[in-house]
Design a protein around this motif. Structure first.
Motif, PDB file in Angstrom:
ATOM      1  N   ALA A   5     -12.067  25.137  -2.077  1.00 33.72           N
ATOM      2  CA  ALA A   5     -10.757  24.595  -2.430  1.00 33.72           C
ATOM      3  C   ALA A   5      -9.687  25.662  -2.252  1.00 33.72           C
ATOM      4  O   ALA A   5      -9.964  26.863  -2.323  1.00 33.72           O
ATOM      5  CB  ALA A   5     -10.768  24.115  -3.879  1.00 33.72           C
ATOM      6  N   ASN A   6      -8.456  25.224  -2.020  1.00 34.29           N
ATOM      7  CA  ASN A   6      -7.337  26.155  -1.997  1.00 34.29           C
ATOM      8  C   ASN A   6      -7.103  26.712  -3.398  1.00 34.29           C
ATOM      9  O   ASN A   6      -6.969  25.953  -4.365  1.00 34.29           O
ATOM     10  CB  ASN A   6      -6.063  25.446  -1.525  1.00 34.29           C
ATOM     11  CG  ASN A   6      -5.990  25.297  -0.022  1.00 34.29           C
ATOM     12  OD1 ASN A   6      -6.211  26.255   0.714  1.00 34.29           O
ATOM     13  ND2 ASN A   6      -5.691  24.100   0.438  1.00 34.29           N
ATOM     14  N   LEU A   7      -7.072  28.036  -3.494  1.00 37.81           N
ATOM     15  CA  LEU A   7      -6.782  28.716  -4.759  1.00 37.81           C
ATOM     16  C   LEU A   7      -5.436  29.415  -4.575  1.00 37.81           C
ATOM     17  O   LEU A   7      -5.284  30.264  -3.696  1.00 37.81           O
ATOM     18  CB  LEU A   7      -7.878  29.720  -5.106  1.00 37.81           C
ATOM     19  CG  LEU A   7      -9.325  29.195  -5.020  1.00 37.81           C
ATOM     20  CD1 LEU A   7     -10.308  30.269  -5.432  1.00 37.81           C
ATOM     21  CD2 LEU A   7      -9.506  27.938  -5.849  1.00 37.81           C
ATOM     22  N   VAL A   8      -4.463  29.050  -5.409  1.00 42.25           N
ATOM     23  CA  VAL A   8      -3.079  29.421  -5.138  1.00 42.25           C
ATOM     24  C   VAL A   8      -2.507  30.270  -6.265  1.00 42.25           C
ATOM     25  O   VAL A   8      -2.594  29.905  -7.447  1.00 42.25           O
ATOM     26  CB  VAL A   8      -2.207  28.162  -4.947  1.00 42.25           C
ATOM     27  CG1 VAL A   8      -0.795  28.559  -4.526  1.00 42.25           C
ATOM     28  CG2 VAL A   8      -2.824  27.229  -3.910  1.00 42.25           C
ATOM     29  N   GLU A  24       0.519  22.812  11.126  1.00 46.57           N
ATOM     30  CA  GLU A  24       0.524  23.645  12.328  1.00 46.57           C
ATOM     31  C   GLU A  24      -0.632  24.628  12.369  1.00 46.57           C
ATOM     32  O   GLU A  24      -1.008  25.117  13.428  1.00 46.57           O
ATOM     33  CB  GLU A  24       1.854  24.395  12.448  1.00 46.57           C
ATOM     34  CG  GLU A  24       3.056  23.458  12.600  1.00 46.57           C
ATOM     35  CD  GLU A  24       4.355  24.217  12.782  1.00 46.57           C
ATOM     36  OE1 GLU A  24       4.329  25.462  12.687  1.00 46.57           O
ATOM     37  OE2 GLU A  24       5.386  23.565  13.020  1.00 46.57           O
ATOM     38  N   GLU A  25      -1.207  24.928  11.192  1.00 49.77           N
ATOM     39  CA  GLU A  25      -2.280  25.917  11.138  1.00 49.77           C
ATOM     40  C   GLU A  25      -3.629  25.244  11.350  1.00 49.77           C
ATOM     41  O   GLU A  25      -3.936  24.211  10.736  1.00 49.77           O
ATOM     42  CB  GLU A  25      -2.272  26.624   9.779  1.00 49.77           C
ATOM     43  CG  GLU A  25      -3.276  27.756   9.673  1.00 49.77           C
ATOM     44  CD  GLU A  25      -3.190  28.485   8.348  1.00 49.77           C
ATOM     45  OE1 GLU A  25      -4.058  29.325   8.088  1.00 49.77           O
ATOM     46  OE2 GLU A  25      -2.272  28.190   7.566  1.00 49.77           O
ATOM     47  N   ASP A  26      -4.435  25.826  12.247  1.00 45.76           N
ATOM     48  CA  ASP A  26      -5.774  25.296  12.476  1.00 45.76           C
ATOM     49  C   ASP A  26      -6.650  25.513  11.255  1.00 45.76           C
ATOM     50  O   ASP A  26      -6.494  26.492  10.514  1.00 45.76           O
ATOM     51  CB  ASP A  26      -6.438  25.986  13.680  1.00 45.76           C
ATOM     52  CG  ASP A  26      -5.746  25.662  14.997  1.00 45.76           C
ATOM     53  OD1 ASP A  26      -5.123  24.583  15.077  1.00 45.76           O
ATOM     54  OD2 ASP A  26      -5.829  26.480  15.930  1.00 45.76           O
ATOM     55  N   SER A  27      -7.575  24.601  11.047  1.00 47.59           N
ATOM     56  CA  SER A  27      -8.569  24.754   9.993  1.00 47.59           C
ATOM     57  C   SER A  27      -9.790  25.432  10.604  1.00 47.59           C
ATOM     58  O   SER A  27     -10.419  24.895  11.514  1.00 47.59           O
ATOM     59  CB  SER A  27      -8.944  23.387   9.404  1.00 47.59           C
ATOM     60  OG  SER A  27      -9.730  23.528   8.276  1.00 47.59           O
ATOM     61  N   VAL A  28     -10.100  26.630  10.126  1.00 44.93           N
ATOM     62  CA  VAL A  28     -11.138  27.469  10.740  1.00 44.93           C
ATOM     63  C   VAL A  28     -12.242  27.761   9.739  1.00 44.93           C
ATOM     64  O   VAL A  28     -11.970  28.069   8.572  1.00 44.93           O
ATOM     65  CB  VAL A  28     -10.546  28.806  11.249  1.00 44.93           C
ATOM     66  CG1 VAL A  28     -11.629  29.707  11.818  1.00 44.93           C
ATOM     67  CG2 VAL A  28      -9.467  28.529  12.307  1.00 44.93           C
ATOM     68  N   GLY A  84      -6.006  19.888  -1.622  1.00 45.30           N
ATOM     69  CA  GLY A  84      -7.150  20.568  -2.222  1.00 45.30           C
ATOM     70  C   GLY A  84      -8.010  21.286  -1.214  1.00 45.30           C
ATOM     71  O   GLY A  84      -8.531  22.373  -1.491  1.00 45.30           O
ATOM     72  N   HIS A  85      -8.143  20.728   0.001  1.00 38.92           N
ATOM     73  CA  HIS A  85      -9.125  21.255   0.951  1.00 38.92           C
ATOM     74  C   HIS A  85      -8.600  21.263   2.384  1.00 38.92           C
ATOM     75  O   HIS A  85      -9.338  20.934   3.330  1.00 38.92           O
ATOM     76  CB  HIS A  85     -10.418  20.429   0.882  1.00 38.92           C
ATOM     77  CG  HIS A  85     -11.129  20.542  -0.425  1.00 38.92           C
ATOM     78  ND1 HIS A  85     -12.095  21.488  -0.668  1.00 38.92           N
ATOM     79  CD2 HIS A  85     -11.007  19.832  -1.574  1.00 38.92           C
ATOM     80  CE1 HIS A  85     -12.552  21.348  -1.903  1.00 38.92           C
ATOM     81  NE2 HIS A  85     -11.898  20.356  -2.476  1.00 38.92           N
ATOM     82  N   PHE A  86      -7.361  21.662   2.562  1.00 35.78           N
ATOM     83  CA  PHE A  86      -6.764  21.700   3.907  1.00 35.78           C
ATOM     84  C   PHE A  86      -5.565  22.622   3.858  1.00 35.78           C
ATOM     85  O   PHE A  86      -5.109  23.007   2.779  1.00 35.78           O
ATOM     86  CB  PHE A  86      -6.345  20.281   4.329  1.00 35.78           C
ATOM     87  CG  PHE A  86      -6.198  20.095   5.817  1.00 35.78           C
ATOM     88  CD1 PHE A  86      -7.305  19.864   6.609  1.00 35.78           C
ATOM     89  CD2 PHE A  86      -4.948  20.159   6.409  1.00 35.78           C
ATOM     90  CE1 PHE A  86      -7.173  19.690   7.985  1.00 35.78           C
ATOM     91  CE2 PHE A  86      -4.795  19.993   7.773  1.00 35.78           C
ATOM     92  CZ  PHE A  86      -5.911  19.754   8.564  1.00 35.78           C
ATOM     93  N   VAL A  96      -7.100  31.957  -1.522  1.00 31.40           N
ATOM     94  CA  VAL A  96      -8.351  31.540  -0.883  1.00 31.40           C
ATOM     95  C   VAL A  96      -8.087  30.206  -0.210  1.00 31.40           C
ATOM     96  O   VAL A  96      -7.643  29.256  -0.857  1.00 31.40           O
ATOM     97  CB  VAL A  96      -9.499  31.402  -1.902  1.00 31.40           C
ATOM     98  CG1 VAL A  96     -10.765  30.892  -1.217  1.00 31.40           C
ATOM     99  CG2 VAL A  96      -9.762  32.740  -2.581  1.00 31.40           C
ATOM    100  N   LYS A  97      -8.342  30.135   1.098  1.00 32.79           N
ATOM    101  CA  LYS A  97      -8.057  28.917   1.840  1.00 32.79           C
ATOM    102  C   LYS A  97      -9.186  27.909   1.688  1.00 32.79           C
ATOM    103  O   LYS A  97     -10.359  28.238   1.810  1.00 32.79           O
ATOM    104  CB  LYS A  97      -7.851  29.252   3.322  1.00 32.79           C
ATOM    105  CG  LYS A  97      -6.592  30.073   3.586  1.00 32.79           C
ATOM    106  CD  LYS A  97      -6.377  30.295   5.069  1.00 32.79           C
ATOM    107  CE  LYS A  97      -5.090  31.081   5.318  1.00 32.79           C
ATOM    108  NZ  LYS A  97      -4.850  31.296   6.756  1.00 32.79           N
ATOM    109  N   GLY A  98      -8.801  26.680   1.423  1.00 33.52           N
ATOM    110  CA  GLY A  98      -9.775  25.611   1.324  1.00 33.52           C
ATOM    111  C   GLY A  98     -10.165  25.078   2.689  1.00 33.52           C
ATOM    112  O   GLY A  98      -9.543  25.392   3.710  1.00 33.52           O
ATOM    113  N   SER A  99     -11.204  24.281   2.710  1.00 32.26           N
ATOM    114  CA  SER A  99     -11.621  23.634   3.953  1.00 32.26           C
ATOM    115  C   SER A  99     -12.179  22.258   3.635  1.00 32.26           C
ATOM    116  O   SER A  99     -12.637  21.993   2.529  1.00 32.26           O
ATOM    117  CB  SER A  99     -12.682  24.474   4.679  1.00 32.26           C
ATOM    118  OG  SER A  99     -13.942  24.341   4.047  1.00 32.26           O
TER     119      SER A  99
END
Length: 226
Positions: free
Chosen positions: A23-26, A216-220, A201-203, A8-11
């Protein structure tokens, strides 16, 4: 070698007042089993379940859960993993009983919830699996912690909210320190010195490029009106 995948990608998006709190769940794959770093909260509960299913997994396949700290956006969904062994710092457990009065993010009765699980409270830095190192990162909260993974890409640090987004890393200063700003600075510096890749945590992932970290990856963030 250890492998990992952001389920799950954080923002770092927020409202004028309040935060979205993703939050990023890894997922960490080690020779000792599958480890989930942070569990998120109700707003991304379905996303987490779907991501596990997409990886061919069910919650019961997770052998261990590591909670970076006990803020709601990192810990609430722990109830999805009743068979998992939970790792948490001793200091965070103690902190949750009497948090900083300005810290409004500790979930109600989170200690009572965790009391129903097999929990190991850690008061030092140690390996919890082969190639998976648990270490303390105070600052954001007194008991914040992170994981260092030995992977094919080098040392990958799952930073939790010790580094929430690039701003904190660039300034070497925590945005929100419920412990102390000085401890937060030390934790940020420690992570930057040891990591080839940082999962904040959030990027998105931050990768070392010579003496700096880039992304390099956009935050969407996709929003749907209904």
């Amino acid at each position: 070698m250890v492998d990992y995948k952001i389920l799950v990608k954080g923002s770092n998006f927020k409202f004028v007042e309040g935060t979205i709190g993703f939050a990023n769940l890894v997922l960490v794959e080690s020779t000792d089993g599958l480890i989930l770093f942070d569990t998120g909260h109700y707003n991304n509960r379905g996303i987490l379940i779907n991501a596990l299913q997409g990886a061919g997994l069910a919650p019961d396949d997770i052998s261990a859960v590591v909670l970076s700290h006990l803020h709601y956006d990192h810990s609430v969904n722990v109830d999805l993993f009743p068979k998992a062994h939970v790792y948490l710092s001793q200091r965070e457990w103690d902190y949750a009983e009497s948090p900083n009065p300005k810290d409004l993010f500790i979930p109600w009765k989170i200690r009572e919830l965790l009391g129903e699980y097999q929990v190991t409270l850690i008061d030092d830095d140690r390996d919890i699996a082969k190639g998976v190192h648990f270490f303390q990162t105070p600052g954001h909260t007194p008991g914040s912690s992170a994981l260092a993974l030995e992977t094919k890409q080098g040392t990958v640090v799952l930073a939790g909210d010790a580094i929430k987004y690039p701003k904190e890393m660039l300034l070497k200063r925590p945005d929100m320190a419920f412990d102390s700003e000085e401890n937060g600075r030390k934790s940020i510096t420690k992570i930057m010195e040891m990591a080839d890749i940082i999962v904040p945590g959030h990027f998105g992932e931050l990768c070392r490029c010579e003496q700096q970290f880039i992304w390099e990856e956009d935050s969407v963030l996709q929003l749907v009106a209904r």
